[in-house]
Write a protein that holds these residues in place. Sequence first.
Motif: not given
Length: 310
Positions: A71-86, A104-110
């Motif tokens: 989670e810490r790794l991904i949220i440091n790159d906001q543009a990348f984080a947006v793609k992940i959530l899409k 939420g993505a890491t917990v729900i999706i695995g």
Amino acid sequence: MAKTISPLWGQTKATSYGRGFFTKMPDKLLKNRPLKKTILGTVDNLPSMPNILHKARAVIADPNSSFKDLERLIINDQAFAVKILKIANSSYYGRVKKVSSIQGATVIIGMKSLSELITIAGASSLFKKALLGYELPAQSLWRHSIGVAFGAKIIAGRKYPALAEDAFSAGLIHDVGKLILDEYVYERKEAFQEFMYDGQQTFLEAEKEILGFEHAEIAAIVCKKWNFPKSITVAIHYHHQPARLMSNKLAHIVHVADQITEATGMDIDGITLDISDNSLEVVGVQIDEIAQIMDEITEYVDQVGDTVGG
């Protein structure tokens, strides 16, 4: 309409060149030497795979890592984080309740599914342009790549589940060499058409004859530049001729996934290459199972491919 898949009765034998290769090369390769050098020089012009992809793979592979680390790794790159959530909220991965955060993505999706999402998000930016030489709209190459990735994951899961994650990654970028070769194919369109006019030669053979490379070779060089594991690099290099490396199960997996995806109608070469009987045996897929795999690939591409399209 799905295409008929038939076995490949003949296999190309491996050719090895030792010292003296350049003095003994066939004339058709000698004439391509300057062009090959030029093509190799353009590999560096291809955008780098985002560093976050490699970092995320390392976190996921580390048994001591946690969801928090990812989670810490991904949220440091906001543009990348947006793609992940899409992608996480696409109809394939999505749940009744929309995912609104990386946590939420890491917990729900695995962790494993999130690894797929990271790979998709990392590769999506590479497939934006249309390929005029291969006569492909950008979305065609992207959809085919997504299809092969998912097909490779399904196939690996049947007999070699430990290879599923690498199979997904290899399937997604197996055709990245076309991004390099496209302009050279386009400039030599008439030569390609003349070489294949009687239907006896494949596009792969035309690439080798006219350019001195086939796109899988270039893709392997790109993978080395991107520091992908050797197993993935080698599998991509030989995914059209997996019989040359019988011990590399990943090459057979990508080969079968590639051909099954083409059979769904996502044929991006204009040529259907037959599945090797040997590869089907290696990966444990029966002929009567192919239709089901085709349906699963099509569903996945329709639900995920357009979410973060190329």
